[in-house]
Design a protein around this motif. Structure first.
Motif, PDB file in Angstrom:
ATOM      1  N   GLN A 126       0.697  -1.367   0.001  1.00  0.00           N
ATOM      2  CA  GLN A 126       0.025  -0.014  -0.023  1.00  0.00           C
ATOM      3  C   GLN A 126       0.732   1.347  -0.042  1.00  0.00           C
ATOM      4  OE1 GLN A 126      -3.042  -0.304  -0.523  1.00  0.00           O
ATOM      5  NE2 GLN A 126      -3.679   1.970  -0.288  1.00  0.00           N
ATOM      6  N   LEU A 127       1.790   1.242   0.738  1.00  0.00           N
ATOM      7  CA  LEU A 127       2.936   2.382   0.886  1.00  0.00           C
ATOM      8  C   LEU A 127       3.500   2.491  -0.711  1.00  0.00           C
ATOM      9  CD1 LEU A 127       4.718   1.851   4.141  1.00  0.00           C
ATOM     10  CD2 LEU A 127       3.098   3.630   3.636  1.00  0.00           C
ATOM     11  N   GLN A 128       3.799   1.449  -1.432  1.00  0.00           N
ATOM     12  CA  GLN A 128       4.385   1.693  -2.796  1.00  0.00           C
ATOM     13  C   GLN A 128       3.235   2.027  -3.666  1.00  0.00           C
ATOM     14  OE1 GLN A 128       7.398   0.863  -4.055  1.00  0.00           O
ATOM     15  NE2 GLN A 128       6.711   1.225  -5.952  1.00  0.00           N
ATOM     16  N   ARG A 129       2.140   1.597  -3.485  1.00  0.00           N
ATOM     17  CA  ARG A 129       1.005   2.251  -4.344  1.00  0.00           C
ATOM     18  C   ARG A 129       0.559   3.719  -4.254  1.00  0.00           C
ATOM     19  NH1 ARG A 129      -3.783  -1.742  -4.104  1.00  0.00           N
ATOM     20  NH2 ARG A 129      -4.466  -0.440  -5.858  1.00  0.00           N
ATOM     21  N   LEU A 130       0.744   4.031  -3.053  1.00  0.00           N
ATOM     22  CA  LEU A 130       0.359   5.485  -2.486  1.00  0.00           C
ATOM     23  C   LEU A 130       1.552   6.324  -3.158  1.00  0.00           C
ATOM     24  CD1 LEU A 130      -1.201   5.078   0.823  1.00  0.00           C
ATOM     25  CD2 LEU A 130      -2.303   5.738  -1.282  1.00  0.00           C
ATOM     26  N   GLY A 131       2.670   5.878  -3.357  1.00  0.00           N
ATOM     27  CA  GLY A 131       4.069   6.708  -3.783  1.00  0.00           C
ATOM     28  C   GLY A 131       4.777   7.138  -2.582  1.00  0.00           C
ATOM     29  N   LEU A 132       4.480   6.633  -1.252  1.00  0.00           N
ATOM     30  CA  LEU A 132       5.110   6.934  -0.059  1.00  0.00           C
ATOM     31  C   LEU A 132       6.396   5.993   0.267  1.00  0.00           C
ATOM     32  CD1 LEU A 132       1.883   7.512   2.078  1.00  0.00           C
ATOM     33  CD2 LEU A 132       3.445   9.156   0.772  1.00  0.00           C
ATOM     34  N   ALA A 133       6.654   4.933  -0.802  1.00  0.00           N
ATOM     35  CA  ALA A 133       7.783   4.099  -0.291  1.00  0.00           C
ATOM     36  C   ALA A 133       9.248   4.610  -0.151  1.00  0.00           C
ATOM     37  CB  ALA A 133       7.736   2.887  -1.399  1.00  0.00           C
ATOM     38  N   GLU A 134       9.189   5.878  -0.660  1.00  0.00           N
ATOM     39  CA  GLU A 134      10.819   6.300  -0.419  1.00  0.00           C
ATOM     40  C   GLU A 134      11.101   7.044   0.979  1.00  0.00           C
ATOM     41  OE1 GLU A 134      10.396  10.677  -2.309  1.00  0.00           O
ATOM     42  OE2 GLU A 134       9.789   9.316  -3.602  1.00  0.00           O
ATOM     43  N   HIS A 135       9.725   7.085   1.429  1.00  0.00           N
ATOM     44  CA  HIS A 135       9.680   7.728   2.849  1.00  0.00           C
ATOM     45  C   HIS A 135       9.748   6.652   4.060  1.00  0.00           C
ATOM     46  CE1 HIS A 135       8.818  11.727   1.343  1.00  0.00           C
ATOM     47  NE2 HIS A 135       7.796  11.247   0.673  1.00  0.00           N
ATOM     48  N   PHE A 136       9.538   5.369   3.411  1.00  0.00           N
ATOM     49  CA  PHE A 136       9.538   4.167   4.513  1.00  0.00           C
ATOM     50  C   PHE A 136      10.496   3.071   4.024  1.00  0.00           C
ATOM     51  CE2 PHE A 136       5.476   6.281   4.898  1.00  0.00           C
ATOM     52  CZ  PHE A 136       5.387   6.571   6.305  1.00  0.00           C
ATOM     53  N   ILE A 137      11.388   3.438   3.246  1.00  0.00           N
ATOM     54  CA  ILE A 137      12.407   2.503   2.668  1.00  0.00           C
ATOM     55  C   ILE A 137      12.909   1.476   3.684  1.00  0.00           C
ATOM     56  CG2 ILE A 137      14.448   4.016   2.695  1.00  0.00           C
ATOM     57  CD1 ILE A 137      13.283   1.393  -0.162  1.00  0.00           C
ATOM     58  N   TRP A 138      13.303   1.807   4.739  1.00  0.00           N
ATOM     59  CA  TRP A 138      13.884   1.076   5.875  1.00  0.00           C
ATOM     60  C   TRP A 138      12.802   0.140   6.369  1.00  0.00           C
ATOM     61  CZ3 TRP A 138      18.583   0.793   4.686  1.00  0.00           C
ATOM     62  CH2 TRP A 138      19.448   2.125   4.375  1.00  0.00           C
ATOM     63  N   GLN A 139      11.753   0.743   6.593  1.00  0.00           N
ATOM     64  CA  GLN A 139      10.790  -0.249   7.127  1.00  0.00           C
ATOM     65  C   GLN A 139      10.285  -1.275   6.045  1.00  0.00           C
ATOM     66  OE1 GLN A 139      10.705   2.978   7.476  1.00  0.00           O
ATOM     67  NE2 GLN A 139      10.260   3.922   9.431  1.00  0.00           N
ATOM     68  N   ILE A 140      10.221  -0.872   4.972  1.00  0.00           N
ATOM     69  CA  ILE A 140       9.825  -1.820   4.069  1.00  0.00           C
ATOM     70  C   ILE A 140      10.769  -2.813   3.595  1.00  0.00           C
ATOM     71  CG2 ILE A 140       9.257  -2.293   1.454  1.00  0.00           C
ATOM     72  CD1 ILE A 140       8.019   0.714   1.665  1.00  0.00           C
ATOM     73  N   GLU A 141      12.107  -2.544   3.515  1.00  0.00           N
ATOM     74  CA  GLU A 141      13.199  -3.325   3.631  1.00  0.00           C
ATOM     75  C   GLU A 141      13.041  -4.603   4.586  1.00  0.00           C
ATOM     76  OE1 GLU A 141      17.062  -1.978   2.820  1.00  0.00           O
ATOM     77  OE2 GLU A 141      16.407  -0.851   0.955  1.00  0.00           O
ATOM     78  N   GLU A 142      13.028  -3.904   6.030  1.00  0.00           N
ATOM     79  CA  GLU A 142      12.795  -4.575   7.138  1.00  0.00           C
ATOM     80  C   GLU A 142      11.692  -5.785   7.093  1.00  0.00           C
ATOM     81  OE1 GLU A 142      11.577  -4.026  11.758  1.00  0.00           O
ATOM     82  OE2 GLU A 142      13.142  -2.617  10.954  1.00  0.00           O
ATOM     83  N   ILE A 143      10.586  -5.344   6.634  1.00  0.00           N
ATOM     84  CA  ILE A 143       9.401  -6.350   6.288  1.00  0.00           C
ATOM     85  C   ILE A 143       9.852  -7.230   5.325  1.00  0.00           C
ATOM     86  CG2 ILE A 143       7.127  -6.658   5.510  1.00  0.00           C
ATOM     87  CD1 ILE A 143       6.396  -3.731   6.507  1.00  0.00           C
ATOM     88  N   LEU A 144      10.673  -7.012   4.348  1.00  0.00           N
ATOM     89  CA  LEU A 144      11.012  -7.794   3.169  1.00  0.00           C
ATOM     90  C   LEU A 144      11.772  -8.952   3.569  1.00  0.00           C
ATOM     91  CD1 LEU A 144      10.809  -5.271  -0.080  1.00  0.00           C
ATOM     92  CD2 LEU A 144       9.192  -7.107   0.711  1.00  0.00           C
ATOM     93  N   THR A 145      12.720  -8.580   4.416  1.00  0.00           N
ATOM     94  CA  THR A 145      14.016  -9.149   4.994  1.00  0.00           C
ATOM     95  C   THR A 145      13.272 -10.305   5.751  1.00  0.00           C
ATOM     96  OG1 THR A 145      15.497  -7.460   4.966  1.00  0.00           O
ATOM     97  CG2 THR A 145      16.018  -9.149   6.545  1.00  0.00           C
ATOM     98  N   GLN A 146      12.406  -9.674   6.798  1.00  0.00           N
ATOM     99  CA  GLN A 146      11.703 -10.819   7.649  1.00  0.00           C
ATOM    100  C   GLN A 146      10.900 -11.738   6.812  1.00  0.00           C
ATOM    101  OE1 GLN A 146      12.106 -10.948  10.854  1.00  0.00           O
ATOM    102  NE2 GLN A 146      10.745 -12.777  10.974  1.00  0.00           N
ATOM    103  N   VAL A 147      10.216 -11.552   5.877  1.00  0.00           N
ATOM    104  CA  VAL A 147       9.214 -12.212   5.171  1.00  0.00           C
ATOM    105  C   VAL A 147      10.163 -13.286   4.365  1.00  0.00           C
ATOM    106  CG1 VAL A 147       7.752 -12.649   3.346  1.00  0.00           C
ATOM    107  CG2 VAL A 147       7.299 -10.675   5.153  1.00  0.00           C
TER     108      VAL A 147
END
Length: 171
Positions: A126-147
């Motif tokens: 959802q963050l990616q689709r809203l265009g906000l991913a650049e503001h949450f890159i570390w959190q998104i990477e953390e999620i992807l790493t965990q998964v």
């Protein structure tokens, strides 16, 4: 709701143009219940126990066979509650009490346990689709790493088709 209202003695008065529609809904529901199948790609009708009409005969043996070891019926709190009301099964009650205690802050979810990884991936998406991913890159990477780490544990290397770095670079 109509059925419950009538059962409690409430007299419902529908406009003339709605009476046939209400009857058609009841007839269709009856047809579906008569033609139910417990096989195929769909979950058994018992998994929708909470939506069953009160006249539907609940087979306690069928419920017992489908109970999980935690006392839930298809991990559905509402179906488990209806199963408990129909059977008085103490395992169902224990499951429901556990849910109420565990989820007291946010309310009981429609299914439990919820898939936290799926929820987190949905948030990242959802963050990616809203265009906000650049503001949450570390959190998104953390999620992807965990998964990805959990995915690595469950599947062999030949089944893996993505890596955290390739997904993160697309962000």
């Amino acid at each position: 709701m109509i059925e419950l209202a009538r059962k409690t003695g409430l007299d419902l008065d529908f406009p003339d143009h709605s009476q046939q529609l209400v009857m058609d809904v009841f007839i269709e529901r009856h047809r579906i219940l008569q033609n139910k199948t417990d096989g195929g790609p769909y979950p058994p009708l018992l998994s929708y126990l909470e939506a069953m009409p009160s006249f539907y005969a609940i087979n306690e043996e069928e419920i017992s066979v489908n109970l999980k070891t935690d006392g839930s019926l298809f991990q559905s709190p509402s179906a488990t509650a209806r199963a408990f009301m129909a059977t008085g099964n103490k395992d169902c009650l224990a499951y429901l009490q556990f849910l109420v205690e565990t989820c007291s802050n946010n309310g009981v979810p429609p299914t439990y346990p919820t898939d936290e990884e799926l929820v987190n991936l949905g948030l990242a998406n959802q963050l990616q689709r809203l265009g906000l991913a650049e503001h949450f890159i570390w959190q998104i990477e953390e999620i992807l790493t965990q998964v990805y780490k959990n995915y690595e544990k469950e599947y062999s290397p030949s089944e893996k088709s993505f890596s955290v770095t390739s997904v993160a670079t697309q962000l």
